[in-house]
Design a protein around this motif. Structure first.
Motif, short mmCIF file in Angstrom:
data_model
loop_
_atom_site.label_atom_id
_atom_site.label_comp_id
_atom_site.label_asym_id
_atom_site.label_seq_id
_atom_site.Cartn_x
_atom_site.Cartn_y
_atom_site.Cartn_z
N VAL A 189 -7.96 42.28 12.95
CA VAL A 189 -7.33 42.74 12.05
C VAL A 189 -7.68 44.07 13.11
O VAL A 189 -6.68 44.68 13.21
N THR A 190 -8.31 44.78 13.81
CA THR A 190 -8.74 45.86 14.46
C THR A 190 -7.40 45.77 15.91
O THR A 190 -6.78 46.97 15.92
N GLU A 191 -7.15 45.09 15.77
CA GLU A 191 -6.80 44.65 17.30
C GLU A 191 -4.81 44.61 16.80
O GLU A 191 -4.31 45.54 17.40
N LEU A 192 -5.31 44.16 16.08
CA LEU A 192 -3.58 44.19 15.70
C LEU A 192 -2.80 46.32 14.66
O LEU A 192 -2.44 46.56 15.62
N VAL A 193 -3.80 46.43 14.22
CA VAL A 193 -3.96 47.62 13.87
C VAL A 193 -3.40 48.57 15.48
O VAL A 193 -2.80 49.80 14.88
N ALA A 194 -4.52 48.14 16.11
CA ALA A 194 -4.72 49.06 17.23
C ALA A 194 -3.43 49.15 18.22
O ALA A 194 -2.84 50.11 18.80
N GLY A 195 -2.97 48.25 17.99
CA GLY A 195 -1.23 48.22 18.87
C GLY A 195 -0.27 48.60 18.09
O GLY A 195 0.78 47.28 18.69
N GLY A 196 -0.13 48.84 17.21
CA GLY A 196 1.00 49.21 16.26
C GLY A 196 1.71 48.47 15.32
O GLY A 196 2.18 49.02 14.38
N VAL A 197 0.68 47.31 15.04
CA VAL A 197 1.35 46.38 13.76
C VAL A 197 0.82 47.02 12.24
O VAL A 197 -0.80 46.99 12.44
N GLY A 198 1.00 46.69 11.00
CA GLY A 198 1.05 47.64 10.34
C GLY A 198 0.68 45.82 9.07
O GLY A 198 1.34 45.01 9.47
N LEU A 199 -0.67 46.82 8.36
CA LEU A 199 -1.16 45.48 7.23
C LEU A 199 -0.34 46.26 6.17
O LEU A 199 -1.06 47.80 6.23
N ALA A 200 -0.83 45.25 4.87
CA ALA A 200 -0.36 45.99 3.74
C ALA A 200 -0.43 44.84 3.26
O ALA A 200 -0.99 43.38 3.29
N PRO A 201 -1.48 44.68 1.34
CA PRO A 201 -1.41 44.31 0.38
C PRO A 201 -0.37 43.46 -0.69
O PRO A 201 0.24 44.57 -1.19
N ILE A 202 -0.68 42.37 -1.17
CA ILE A 202 -0.67 42.29 -2.20
C ILE A 202 -1.40 41.42 -2.78
O ILE A 202 -2.75 40.89 -2.20
N THR A 203 -1.33 41.39 -4.04
CA THR A 203 -2.54 40.16 -4.91
C THR A 203 -1.68 39.16 -5.83
O THR A 203 -0.40 39.31 -6.07
#
Length: 345
Positions: A198-212
Motif C-alpha cells: 500500500v505504501t508503494e502504491l501511494v508513494a507512486g501516485g496511486v490513490g486509495l479510497a474506501p467503501i464498506t
C-alpha cells in the motif's frame, strides 16, 4: 466489449483449490500469483508487482469491511451441524444458513418453519421463515437469550468450506483494510495487500479510497446471485472516483464487493454519488460496468454469479480467456488462492 448471457463453463480440477493460506505454503501474502489482462495482453506476475501495472492518477477502491467469526457449531435434529450467521436484519434477527460440519451444504433433517437449532452454552436459534422469496437456503433466525454479537464473540470461528482442509484462526481471514466489522466472509480480493505494498502504491501516485460492503455467506455450490448486502459509499470516495475519471485516471475496484457498491452508487450519467443502505444490484451480463475500469479479483468457482460481474468489467472474451489460461497455468482458486487484475476490454 462483449458481454454474454451464457454462463462460463469450466471444470475446476481438485488440485487447483487452495486448501490453506499462502503463508502455510511458504509464501508471503503478496507473493501469490497475479494474472494481468490489459489491452489484449496477458501477463503472469506476483501480486507484489501490482504497482508496475498501475499509473500515477489511478484510484484503487478498497472494502474496509472486516470479517466477523460467523460460524458456530450447532446441533439440529440430533445431528451435528454448523450455523452460519450471514447478515443482521433491520427488523431484528439474522439471516442464517445451516451447513454440514464438513463445510458442504446441509443434508440432514429438513429445515422447516420454527425449526430450533441448538447452539453452544445452552442457547437456541429459532428459524422463523426463509429470508428471500422462493429460496430455502437462508432463514430469518432469532436467538432470544443472548445478543448474536456476544454469541459470536464467545463461540464463533471463521466460516470455511469443504475445500479448506484445516481450521485457521481469524488472523488468516483479515485484510489490511478491514476496519468495520460486519462481513460474514472475508472480502478476499484484498487479502494479498500488505502495508508495504500500500505504501508503494501511494508513494507512486496511486490513490486509495474506501467503501464498506458487508458480505453475506457465499455458499459457492449453488450458483445463486448474491443476496442483498449492506453498503456505504462515502462522499469523499464518490468525489475521488469522479475526479479520477475527470483527470483521465482509471478506477480499479478491489473485489466484486467494491464493484457492486460503486456501481450501485453510480447514475446513468456515470457519476458516483454518496449512498448507503442495502444493495440488490446484480451485474448479470445485461450491461457493462459504468464506473469501474479495472478489477482485482480472486478466481471464482464454476457457475458462480460473480463470473458475469467480471464480464461486465472486462468483457466475456477476456474473462473466458483468462480462466482458460489460469487453469492451464495452475493458478489456485478460492480465498487463499491467486489473483487477477482485469482491465476494461
Amino acid at each position: 466489449m462483449t458481454i454474454s448471457l451464457d454462463p462460463i463453463t469450466f471444470t475446476l480440477p481438485d488440485h487447483l483449490s487452495a486448501t490453506s493460506p499462502p503463508e502455510a505454503r511458504g509464501l508471503a501474502r503478496d507473493e501469490v500469483r497475479l494474472m494481468v489482462a490489459d489491452g489484449g495482453t496477458l501477463t503472469h506476475a506476483r501480486f507484489r508487482e501490482l504497482p508496475s501495472f498501475l499509473r500515477p492518477g489511478d484510484l484503487v477502491v478498497v472494502n474496509n469491511s472486516a470479517m466477523i467469526d460467523a460460524a458456530v457449531d450447532a446441533e439440529y435434529g440430533g445431528e451435528a451441524a454448523v450455523l452460519h450467521f450471514s447478515t443482521s436484519l433491520d427488523e431484528g434477527g439474522w439471516a442464517v444458513e445451516l451447513r454440514d460440519p464438513s463445510g458442504v451444504p446441509w443434508h440432514g433433517p429438513a429445515v422447516d418453519f420454527g425449526a430450533r437449532v441448538r447452539l453452544p452454552g445452552g442457547h437456541t436459534a429459532i428459524l422463523h421463515a426463509p429470508w428471500l422469496p422462493g429460496a430455502y437456503r437462508l432463514w430469518v433466525a432469532e436467538v432470544a437469550d443472548i445478543d448474536v454479537p456476544e454469541l459470536l464473540a464467545r463461540y464463533g470461528r471463521p466460516i470455511s468450506y469443504s475445500y479448506v482442509t484445516e481450521r485457521w484462526s481469524s488472523s488468516y481471514y483479515r485484510t489490511v483494510f478491514g476496519r468495520e466489522p460486519g462481513s460474514a466472509e472475508m472480502p478476499s480480493a484484498g487479502r494479498p495487500f500488505t502495508t508495504e505494498l500500500v505504501t508503494e502504491l501511494v508513494a507512486g501516485g496511486v490513490g486509495l479510497a474506501p467503501i464498506t460492503l458487508h458480505t453475506g455467506v457465499s455458499s459457492p455450490e449453488g450458483g445463486e446471485p448474491p443476496s442483498p448486502e449492506r453498503f456505504s459509499v462515502p462522499e469523499m470516495t464518490a468525489r475521488l472516483v469522479n475526479a479520477t475519471h475527470a483527470e483521465g485516471g482509471r478506477v480499479v475496484a478491489v473485489g466484486t464487493t467494491v464493484t457492486r457498491a460503486l456501481e450501485t452508487a453510480t447514475g446513468t450519467d456515470g457519476l458516483v454519488r454518496a449512498a448507503a443502505g442495502w444493495t440488490d444490484l446484480v451485474l448479470d451480463g445485461t450491461r457493462a460496468a459504468r464506473v469501474v475500469d479495472g478489477l482485482i479479483t480472486g478466481w471464482h468457482a464454476p457457475g458462480a454469479s460473480h463470473l458475469h460481474l467480471l464480464e461486465s468489467v472486462a468483457g466475456a472474451d477476456v474473462v473466458r480467456e483468462v480462466y482458460r489460461v489460469a487453469i492451464e497455468s495452475g493458478y489456485l482458486w478460492h480465498e487463499f488462492g491467486d489473483s487477477a487484475l482485469l482491465f476494461r476490454g
